[in-house]
Design a protein around this motif. Structure first.
Motif, PDB file in Angstrom:
ATOM      1  N   PHE A  78     -34.511 109.467 -42.157  1.00 53.87           N
ATOM      2  CA  PHE A  78     -35.330 108.302 -42.470  1.00 53.87           C
ATOM      3  C   PHE A  78     -34.582 107.056 -42.016  1.00 53.87           C
ATOM      4  O   PHE A  78     -33.428 106.849 -42.391  1.00 53.87           O
ATOM      5  CB  PHE A  78     -35.585 108.197 -43.978  1.00 53.87           C
ATOM      6  CG  PHE A  78     -36.615 109.163 -44.486  1.00 53.87           C
ATOM      7  CD1 PHE A  78     -37.967 108.905 -44.299  1.00 53.87           C
ATOM      8  CD2 PHE A  78     -36.241 110.312 -45.150  1.00 53.87           C
ATOM      9  CE1 PHE A  78     -38.924 109.793 -44.770  1.00 53.87           C
ATOM     10  CE2 PHE A  78     -37.179 111.201 -45.611  1.00 53.87           C
ATOM     11  CZ  PHE A  78     -38.527 110.938 -45.425  1.00 53.87           C
ATOM     12  N   LEU A  79     -35.228 106.218 -41.222  1.00 52.69           N
ATOM     13  CA  LEU A  79     -34.641 104.929 -40.857  1.00 52.69           C
ATOM     14  C   LEU A  79     -34.968 103.907 -41.936  1.00 52.69           C
ATOM     15  O   LEU A  79     -34.221 102.958 -42.150  1.00 52.69           O
ATOM     16  CB  LEU A  79     -35.141 104.481 -39.485  1.00 52.69           C
ATOM     17  CG  LEU A  79     -34.845 105.471 -38.345  1.00 52.69           C
ATOM     18  CD1 LEU A  79     -35.361 104.927 -37.025  1.00 52.69           C
ATOM     19  CD2 LEU A  79     -33.362 105.783 -38.261  1.00 52.69           C
ATOM     20  N   VAL A 103     -47.057 114.808 -42.119  1.00 53.16           N
ATOM     21  CA  VAL A 103     -45.624 114.975 -42.336  1.00 53.16           C
ATOM     22  C   VAL A 103     -45.345 115.503 -43.740  1.00 53.16           C
ATOM     23  O   VAL A 103     -45.833 114.960 -44.733  1.00 53.16           O
ATOM     24  CB  VAL A 103     -44.880 113.636 -42.122  1.00 53.16           C
ATOM     25  CG1 VAL A 103     -43.379 113.804 -42.328  1.00 53.16           C
ATOM     26  CG2 VAL A 103     -45.171 113.079 -40.721  1.00 53.16           C
ATOM     27  N   PHE A 104     -44.532 116.571 -43.791  1.00 49.01           N
ATOM     28  CA  PHE A 104     -44.107 117.203 -45.038  1.00 49.01           C
ATOM     29  C   PHE A 104     -42.585 117.254 -45.050  1.00 49.01           C
ATOM     30  O   PHE A 104     -41.963 117.564 -44.025  1.00 49.01           O
ATOM     31  CB  PHE A 104     -44.642 118.635 -45.131  1.00 49.01           C
ATOM     32  CG  PHE A 104     -46.136 118.760 -45.168  1.00 49.01           C
ATOM     33  CD1 PHE A 104     -46.795 118.933 -46.382  1.00 49.01           C
ATOM     34  CD2 PHE A 104     -46.896 118.712 -44.004  1.00 49.01           C
ATOM     35  CE1 PHE A 104     -48.178 119.068 -46.435  1.00 49.01           C
ATOM     36  CE2 PHE A 104     -48.282 118.839 -44.040  1.00 49.01           C
ATOM     37  CZ  PHE A 104     -48.921 119.022 -45.261  1.00 49.01           C
ATOM     38  N   VAL A 105     -41.963 116.986 -46.197  1.00 46.61           N
ATOM     39  CA  VAL A 105     -40.503 117.012 -46.295  1.00 46.61           C
ATOM     40  C   VAL A 105     -40.069 117.667 -47.601  1.00 46.61           C
ATOM     41  O   VAL A 105     -40.743 117.537 -48.615  1.00 46.61           O
ATOM     42  CB  VAL A 105     -39.905 115.591 -46.199  1.00 46.61           C
ATOM     43  CG1 VAL A 105     -40.373 114.709 -47.340  1.00 46.61           C
ATOM     44  CG2 VAL A 105     -38.377 115.625 -46.163  1.00 46.61           C
ATOM     45  N   LEU A 143     -41.266 108.653 -35.833  1.00 41.92           N
ATOM     46  CA  LEU A 143     -42.612 108.776 -36.386  1.00 41.92           C
ATOM     47  C   LEU A 143     -42.787 107.634 -37.377  1.00 41.92           C
ATOM     48  O   LEU A 143     -41.939 107.447 -38.261  1.00 41.92           O
ATOM     49  CB  LEU A 143     -42.789 110.116 -37.086  1.00 41.92           C
ATOM     50  CG  LEU A 143     -42.637 111.359 -36.224  1.00 41.92           C
ATOM     51  CD1 LEU A 143     -42.758 112.624 -37.086  1.00 41.92           C
ATOM     52  CD2 LEU A 143     -43.663 111.385 -35.099  1.00 41.92           C
ATOM     53  N   ILE A 144     -43.859 106.892 -37.229  1.00 43.21           N
ATOM     54  CA  ILE A 144     -44.144 105.785 -38.133  1.00 43.21           C
ATOM     55  C   ILE A 144     -45.227 106.249 -39.100  1.00 43.21           C
ATOM     56  O   ILE A 144     -46.365 106.521 -38.695  1.00 43.21           O
ATOM     57  CB  ILE A 144     -44.600 104.536 -37.366  1.00 43.21           C
ATOM     58  CG1 ILE A 144     -43.520 104.131 -36.353  1.00 43.21           C
ATOM     59  CG2 ILE A 144     -44.913 103.396 -38.331  1.00 43.21           C
ATOM     60  CD1 ILE A 144     -43.950 103.068 -35.376  1.00 43.21           C
ATOM     61  N   LEU A 145     -44.846 106.369 -40.352  1.00 40.52           N
ATOM     62  CA  LEU A 145     -45.798 106.812 -41.371  1.00 40.52           C
ATOM     63  C   LEU A 145     -46.881 105.763 -41.568  1.00 40.52           C
ATOM     64  O   LEU A 145     -46.603 104.553 -41.537  1.00 40.52           O
ATOM     65  CB  LEU A 145     -45.072 107.060 -42.698  1.00 40.52           C
ATOM     66  CG  LEU A 145     -44.063 108.203 -42.682  1.00 40.52           C
ATOM     67  CD1 LEU A 145     -43.176 108.143 -43.924  1.00 40.52           C
ATOM     68  CD2 LEU A 145     -44.766 109.546 -42.596  1.00 40.52           C
ATOM     69  N   ASP A 146     -48.107 106.208 -41.776  1.00 39.41           N
ATOM     70  CA  ASP A 146     -49.202 105.274 -42.027  1.00 39.41           C
ATOM     71  C   ASP A 146     -49.024 104.548 -43.359  1.00 39.41           C
ATOM     72  O   ASP A 146     -49.497 103.431 -43.523  1.00 39.41           O
ATOM     73  CB  ASP A 146     -50.544 106.004 -41.979  1.00 39.41           C
ATOM     74  CG  ASP A 146     -50.890 106.471 -40.567  1.00 39.41           C
ATOM     75  OD1 ASP A 146     -50.378 105.878 -39.582  1.00 39.41           O
ATOM     76  OD2 ASP A 146     -51.658 107.439 -40.433  1.00 39.41           O
ATOM     77  N   ASN A 147     -48.326 105.194 -44.295  1.00 37.77           N
ATOM     78  CA  ASN A 147     -48.027 104.592 -45.599  1.00 37.77           C
ATOM     79  C   ASN A 147     -46.556 104.826 -45.911  1.00 37.77           C
ATOM     80  O   ASN A 147     -46.036 105.907 -45.644  1.00 37.77           O
ATOM     81  CB  ASN A 147     -48.868 105.240 -46.707  1.00 37.77           C
ATOM     82  CG  ASN A 147     -50.345 105.030 -46.488  1.00 37.77           C
ATOM     83  OD1 ASN A 147     -50.859 103.941 -46.650  1.00 37.77           O
ATOM     84  ND2 ASN A 147     -51.034 106.088 -46.083  1.00 37.77           N
ATOM     85  N   GLU A 148     -45.918 103.837 -46.508  1.00 40.75           N
ATOM     86  CA  GLU A 148     -44.530 104.010 -46.913  1.00 40.75           C
ATOM     87  C   GLU A 148     -44.410 105.139 -47.924  1.00 40.75           C
ATOM     88  O   GLU A 148     -45.313 105.366 -48.721  1.00 40.75           O
ATOM     89  CB  GLU A 148     -43.997 102.729 -47.579  1.00 40.75           C
ATOM     90  CG  GLU A 148     -43.571 101.672 -46.613  1.00 40.75           C
ATOM     91  CD  GLU A 148     -42.806 100.545 -47.300  1.00 40.75           C
ATOM     92  OE1 GLU A 148     -42.496 100.631 -48.517  1.00 40.75           O
ATOM     93  OE2 GLU A 148     -42.511  99.571 -46.597  1.00 40.75           O
ATOM     94  N   LEU A 169     -35.218 111.448 -52.279  1.00 41.19           N
ATOM     95  CA  LEU A 169     -34.871 112.073 -51.010  1.00 41.19           C
ATOM     96  C   LEU A 169     -33.556 111.535 -50.440  1.00 41.19           C
ATOM     97  O   LEU A 169     -32.760 112.267 -49.858  1.00 41.19           O
ATOM     98  CB  LEU A 169     -35.990 111.880 -49.983  1.00 41.19           C
ATOM     99  CG  LEU A 169     -37.303 112.598 -50.275  1.00 41.19           C
ATOM    100  CD1 LEU A 169     -38.403 112.094 -49.351  1.00 41.19           C
ATOM    101  CD2 LEU A 169     -37.139 114.104 -50.160  1.00 41.19           C
ATOM    102  N   MET A 170     -33.322 110.246 -50.640  1.00 36.30           N
ATOM    103  CA  MET A 170     -32.127 109.600 -50.096  1.00 36.30           C
ATOM    104  C   MET A 170     -30.882 109.797 -50.943  1.00 36.30           C
ATOM    105  O   MET A 170     -29.774 109.611 -50.465  1.00 36.30           O
ATOM    106  CB  MET A 170     -32.381 108.097 -49.905  1.00 36.30           C
ATOM    107  CG  MET A 170     -33.539 107.768 -48.981  1.00 36.30           C
ATOM    108  SD  MET A 170     -33.350 108.445 -47.336  1.00 36.30           S
ATOM    109  CE  MET A 170     -32.048 107.416 -46.706  1.00 36.30           C
ATOM    110  N   SER A 171     -31.058 110.182 -52.207  1.00 39.12           N
ATOM    111  CA  SER A 171     -29.894 110.333 -53.089  1.00 39.12           C
ATOM    112  C   SER A 171     -29.111 111.580 -52.717  1.00 39.12           C
ATOM    113  O   SER A 171     -29.658 112.561 -52.233  1.00 39.12           O
ATOM    114  CB  SER A 171     -30.342 110.407 -54.553  1.00 39.12           C
ATOM    115  OG  SER A 171     -31.110 111.570 -54.772  1.00 39.12           O
ATOM    116  N   SER A 172     -27.819 111.544 -52.949  1.00 37.46           N
ATOM    117  CA  SER A 172     -26.948 112.678 -52.622  1.00 37.46           C
ATOM    118  C   SER A 172     -27.189 113.824 -53.586  1.00 37.46           C
ATOM    119  O   SER A 172     -27.379 113.616 -54.772  1.00 37.46           O
ATOM    120  CB  SER A 172     -25.483 112.274 -52.703  1.00 37.46           C
ATOM    121  OG  SER A 172     -25.201 111.301 -51.734  1.00 37.46           O
ATOM    122  N   SER A 173     -27.169 115.030 -53.038  1.00 43.39           N
ATOM    123  CA  SER A 173     -27.295 116.233 -53.874  1.00 43.39           C
ATOM    124  C   SER A 173     -25.920 116.672 -54.314  1.00 43.39           C
ATOM    125  O   SER A 173     -24.938 116.453 -53.638  1.00 43.39           O
ATOM    126  CB  SER A 173     -27.925 117.377 -53.090  1.00 43.39           C
ATOM    127  OG  SER A 173     -29.284 117.152 -52.893  1.00 43.39           O
TER     128      SER A 173
END
Length: 153
Positions: free
Chosen positions: A56-57, A92-94, A133-138, A147-151
């Motif tokens: 993710f940018l 898009v699925f994550v 890829l530019i998502l249509d919605n944030e 998603l961004m937090s460390s596991s």
């Protein structure tokens, strides 16, 4: 958006004729749609041929890589790169990590930023195509933070 789905669910929700989840490895442009599945946190023990550096940018833009050994002339890559013109929706699925199981969060539809499409070389020396890829919605804030937090796995 923001709910979890299996690959089988995605086939059904996209009105595909049959369940093709067994052959839906990462992405599949078919039946006028292209679902893309990726795992955000890669296991460090992964083989270099599948250690994609999807990232993710920000909450709306994702740097994404095609499967290994694909070039700008690969049929499936051409379909994805031309999706803005052909109006083929990219879904898009994550999932955060493989430890989460097989279901993925649906992030909605996205468009290819054609200015970022380029062929690059993976660590194993094979070609791969990279694009934003530019998502249509944030991505919803709490999901993005998760998603961004460390596991700790």
């Amino acid at each position: 958006m923001g709910e979890k789905y299996s690959r089988k669910d995605a086939c059904r929700l996209l009105n595909w004729d049959k369940d093709e989840s067994a052959t839906l490895y990462g992405y599949k442009p078919k039946y006028g749609n292209c679902p893309i599945f990726f795992t955000y946190e890669k296991d460090e023990s992964l083989d270099a041929s599948v250690a994609y550096e999807d990232d993710f940018l920000n909450a709306k833009v994702l740097k994404w890589y095609t499967r290994s050994n694909r070039s700008l002339t690969s049929k499936e890559v051409i379909k994805i790169v031309q999706s803005n013109e052909t109006r083929m929706p990219i879904h898009v699925f994550v999932k955060k990590s493989d430890g989460e199981g097989s279901d993925s969060y649906y992030l909605g539809t996205a468009k290819v930023d054609n200015n970022t499409v380029q062929q690059v070389t993976m660590r194993d020396g094979k070609p791969v195509v990279e694009m934003n890829l530019i998502l249509d919605n944030e991505v919803e804030k709490s999901l993005f933070h998760y998603l961004m937090s460390s596991s700790n796995t």
